[in-house]
Design a protein around this motif. Structure first.
Motif, PDB file in Angstrom:
ATOM      1  N   ARG A 110      36.894  -9.678 -51.087  1.00 52.51           N
ATOM      2  CA  ARG A 110      36.805  -8.258 -50.698  1.00 52.51           C
ATOM      3  C   ARG A 110      38.038  -7.824 -49.913  1.00 52.51           C
ATOM      4  NH1 ARG A 110      36.794  -5.126 -46.828  1.00 52.51           N
ATOM      5  NH2 ARG A 110      37.020  -6.911 -45.445  1.00 52.51           N
ATOM      6  N   ALA A 111      38.703  -6.798 -50.370  1.00 52.01           N
ATOM      7  CA  ALA A 111      39.839  -6.233 -49.631  1.00 52.01           C
ATOM      8  C   ALA A 111      39.890  -4.740 -49.934  1.00 52.01           C
ATOM      9  CB  ALA A 111      41.144  -6.892 -50.045  1.00 52.01           C
ATOM     10  N   THR A 112      40.150  -3.955 -48.917  1.00 55.92           N
ATOM     11  CA  THR A 112      40.250  -2.503 -49.109  1.00 55.92           C
ATOM     12  C   THR A 112      41.347  -2.197 -50.114  1.00 55.92           C
ATOM     13  OG1 THR A 112      39.426  -2.067 -46.884  1.00 55.92           O
ATOM     14  CG2 THR A 112      40.748  -0.324 -47.913  1.00 55.92           C
TER      15      THR A 112
ATOM     16  N   ARG B 104      44.038  -0.043 -52.040  1.00 57.54           N
ATOM     17  CA  ARG B 104      44.903   1.137 -51.953  1.00 57.54           C
ATOM     18  C   ARG B 104      45.828   1.209 -53.166  1.00 57.54           C
ATOM     19  NH1 ARG B 104      45.030  -1.029 -46.808  1.00 57.54           N
ATOM     20  NH2 ARG B 104      43.716   0.084 -45.307  1.00 57.54           N
TER      21      ARG B 104
ATOM     22  N   GLN C 177      45.262  11.155 -48.020  1.00 58.59           N
ATOM     23  CA  GLN C 177      45.534   9.718 -48.253  1.00 58.59           C
ATOM     24  C   GLN C 177      45.570   9.499 -49.772  1.00 58.59           C
ATOM     25  OE1 GLN C 177      43.510   7.049 -45.095  1.00 58.59           O
ATOM     26  NE2 GLN C 177      42.078   8.688 -45.427  1.00 58.59           N
TER      27      GLN C 177
ATOM     28  N   THR D 149      36.642   5.435 -46.054  1.00 62.65           N
ATOM     29  CA  THR D 149      37.472   6.135 -45.081  1.00 62.65           C
ATOM     30  C   THR D 149      36.653   7.135 -44.277  1.00 62.65           C
ATOM     31  OG1 THR D 149      39.360   7.602 -44.699  1.00 62.65           O
ATOM     32  CG2 THR D 149      38.274   7.800 -46.838  1.00 62.65           C
TER      33      THR D 149
ATOM     34  N   PHE E 189      44.047   6.761 -51.813  1.00 62.13           N
ATOM     35  CA  PHE E 189      42.584   6.799 -51.987  1.00 62.13           C
ATOM     36  C   PHE E 189      42.180   7.867 -53.023  1.00 62.13           C
ATOM     37  CE2 PHE E 189      41.528   5.032 -47.468  1.00 62.13           C
ATOM     38  CZ  PHE E 189      41.733   3.741 -47.917  1.00 62.13           C
TER      39      PHE E 189
HETATM   40  C1  LIG Z   1      34.757   3.092 -40.981  1.00 65.33           C
HETATM   41  C2  LIG Z   1      36.069   2.707 -41.600  1.00 65.33           C
HETATM   42  C3  LIG Z   1      37.034   3.677 -41.792  1.00 65.33           C
HETATM   43  C4  LIG Z   1      38.239   3.364 -42.423  1.00 65.33           C
HETATM   44  N1  LIG Z   1      39.163   4.371 -42.638  1.00 65.33           N
HETATM   45  C5  LIG Z   1      40.316   4.076 -43.269  1.00 65.33           C
HETATM   46  C6  LIG Z   1      41.285   5.088 -43.515  1.00 65.33           C
HETATM   47  O1  LIG Z   1      41.101   6.250 -43.157  1.00 65.33           O
HETATM   48  N2  LIG Z   1      42.427   4.760 -44.173  1.00 65.33           N
HETATM   49  C7  LIG Z   1      42.672   3.472 -44.579  1.00 65.33           C
HETATM   50  O2  LIG Z   1      43.731   3.234 -45.179  1.00 65.33           O
HETATM   51  N3  LIG Z   1      41.766   2.488 -44.375  1.00 65.33           N
HETATM   52  C8  LIG Z   1      40.601   2.757 -43.728  1.00 65.33           C
HETATM   53  N4  LIG Z   1      39.676   1.767 -43.516  1.00 65.33           N
HETATM   54  C9  LIG Z   1      39.932   0.415 -44.047  1.00 65.33           C
HETATM   55  C10 LIG Z   1      40.539  -0.491 -42.993  1.00 65.33           C
HETATM   56  O3  LIG Z   1      41.886  -0.123 -42.798  1.00 65.33           O
HETATM   57  C11 LIG Z   1      40.441  -1.934 -43.480  1.00 65.33           C
HETATM   58  O4  LIG Z   1      39.079  -2.293 -43.569  1.00 65.33           O
HETATM   59  C12 LIG Z   1      41.132  -2.900 -42.536  1.00 65.33           C
HETATM   60  O5  LIG Z   1      42.522  -2.677 -42.554  1.00 65.33           O
HETATM   61  C13 LIG Z   1      40.862  -4.359 -42.910  1.00 65.33           C
HETATM   62  O6  LIG Z   1      41.233  -4.596 -44.254  1.00 65.33           O
HETATM   63  P1  LIG Z   1      40.192  -5.151 -45.311  1.00 65.33           P
HETATM   64  O7  LIG Z   1      39.106  -4.121 -45.465  1.00 65.33           O
HETATM   65  O8  LIG Z   1      40.990  -5.296 -46.592  1.00 65.33           O
HETATM   66  O9  LIG Z   1      39.674  -6.458 -44.791  1.00 65.33           O
HETATM   67  C14 LIG Z   1      38.488   2.036 -42.858  1.00 65.33           C
HETATM   68  C15 LIG Z   1      37.503   1.052 -42.645  1.00 65.33           C
HETATM   69  C16 LIG Z   1      36.317   1.383 -42.013  1.00 65.33           C
HETATM   70  C17 LIG Z   1      35.266   0.318 -41.805  1.00 65.33           C
END
Ligand SMILES: Cc1cc2nc3c(=O)[nH]c(=O)nc-3n(C[C@H](O)[C@H](O)[C@H](O)COP(=O)(O)O)c2cc1C
Length: 386
Positions: free
Chosen positions: A174-176, A178, A275, A333, A278
């Motif tokens: 799992r990784a956010t 982009r 963003q 986000t 996204f």
């Molecule tokens: C409630 C919440 C809000 C977030 N908002 C943003 C955001 O606005 N922009 C963004 O690039 N990432 C956002 N993130 C993702 C985090 O940046 C990301 O979870 C963190 O850097 C760790 O990376 P990973 O999710 O790949 O482990 C958000 C995460 C959470 C839980």
């Protein structure tokens, strides 16, 4: 709620006199969720408000015995005093809607006045894009420690080596995301599976006579499941781009607003406050809360709003995991333009308002935007998708 808000200005006279460089000017700001804007008030209005209750109606004649007429007039104009005449009907209805919704006042103020409109070009959103982590450390010093340690090392009780399951593999992948693949469509089967797994319901139950409940994948405060999912579909096989509502019981999309590709992208960009990494997602999921569903049970309750926000986090994590299992990328986000979303979906924020936006879709083959993948489970060392 009344906030004494401080405005700081540079005081050159003070500087040359060897005194303070900054001059503080304090204004009273009234934050009232039945009004759309923050309202500036003066000291006489503040004092007057402090003498009036919020429940019983008072005749203007009685009020005028202790509050100057000019102050009464001004508070009526600002909507902080509400009359019973026809020209106050609109504002009276808004005030009654706040009361009827059983909002905890502190929660109502926190939700209402943290909503954005048209954010995306200002510093708020871009703060970590234009200022690197190195800049932040230089300006503010290192962040608080990444660990909390409450006892000495030799007092810790070590646990056995954790066993690995398929769930661990999923968590490690799992990784956010982009980096979405803007050149491909999301397959209908993946779309359907993910929606049902994360947002759909497994059962509809009459919990007690007259009160229906849903069984879903995520827990829900009071079992009420107040969250709704609205989809901004941009790139799904067999679905025109546009806004939809997800019908949880029928596992079906309810088309709301068709949008051409450009309009869908523009709206996505507005939803996630510019963003663009996204906005590229094939599907954006707006999670809104129907506050009254929860506040029906938890009336004027100090924890109710927090429970709703927490619930959105559960759904988001499920969405990440379901997407990861399907080999898709996902994100969440909180940097969203709630007010613009409400307008696009035709929502009255006193009843229903966005909490968070998630997105998902196929990942790109190459990584161009930063992701946090220290394990290298998503990208190889050359930025190619594994
Ligand atoms: C409630 C919440 C809000 C977030 N908002 C943003 C955001 O606005 N922009 C963004 O690039 N990432 C956002 N993130 C993702 C985090 O940046 C990301 O979870 C963190 O850097 C760790 O990376 P990973 O999710 O790949 O482990 C958000 C995460 C959470 C839980």
């Amino acid at each position: 709620m009344i906030e004494p808000r401080e405005q700081l200005t540079l005081d050159l006279a003070g500087l040359f006199a060897g005194g303070n460089v900054l001059a503080a000017n304090i204004e009273w700001i009234a934050l009232a969720p039945h009004l759309d804007a923050e309202i500036k008030i003066d000291a006489s209005e503040l004092t007057a408000l402090g003498t009036m209750g919020e429940t019983s109606w008072t005749s203007i004649g009685l009020l005028a015995q202790r509050v100057a007429s000019a102050v009464i007039e001004s508070l009526l104009r600002k909507g902080l005093l509400i009359g019973d005449g026809p020209h106050h009907m609109g504002i009276r209805e808004r005030d009654e809607a706040v009361r009827a919704g059983h909002w905890r006042p502190l929660s109502a103020v926190a939700h209402y006045f943290s909503r954005w409109s048209d954010a995306g070009s200002g510093e708020d959103v871009h703060v970590t894009r234009h200022r690197t982590l190195t800049d932040l450390v230089r300006e503010h010093g290192a962040p608080p420690s990444h660990l909390t340690e409450r006892v000495e090392k030799d007092q810790r009780q070590t646990l056995s080596q954790p066993r690995r399951s398929a769930l661990d593999t999923l968590f490690r992948r799992r990784a956010t995301c982009r980096n979405f693949d803007t050149g491909s469509l999301l397959g209908e089967a993946d779309f359907s599976d993910l929606l049902h797994r994360v947002l759909g319901c497994h059962d509809v139950v009459e919990v007690i006579p007259g009160a229906m409940g849903l069984k879903k994948s995520n827990p829900s405060g009071g079992g009420l499941h107040p969250l709704e999912a609205y989809l901004l579909v941009r790139g799904v096989e067999g679905f025109a781009s546009g806004l939809y509502h997800y019908h949880v019981a029928e596992h079906a999309l309810e088309p709301l607003t068709p949008l051409d590709a450009d309009a869908a992208y523009e709206l996505a960009n507005r939803f996630v406050a510019g963003q663009d990494f996204f906005s590229n997602a094939h599907v954006l999921v707006v999670l809104t809360a129907r506050f009254r569903r929860t506040f029906w049970k938890y009336r004027n309750h100090p924890k109710a709003y927090r429970a709703i926000v927490l619930e959105a986090g559960h759904v988001s994590q499920n969405l990440y995991l379901a997407a990861t299992e399907l080999g898709l990328g996902a994100y969440v986000t909180a940097a969203i333009n709630e007010i613009d979303i409400e307008k696009a979906l035709g929502l009255d924020p006193l009843q229903e308002s966005p909490i968070v936006v998630c997105g998902f879709g196929p990942r790109a083959d190459r990584r161009t935007m930063l992701e946090f993948d220290p394990l290298g489970t998503v990208w190889d060392e050359n930025g190619r998708r594994r």
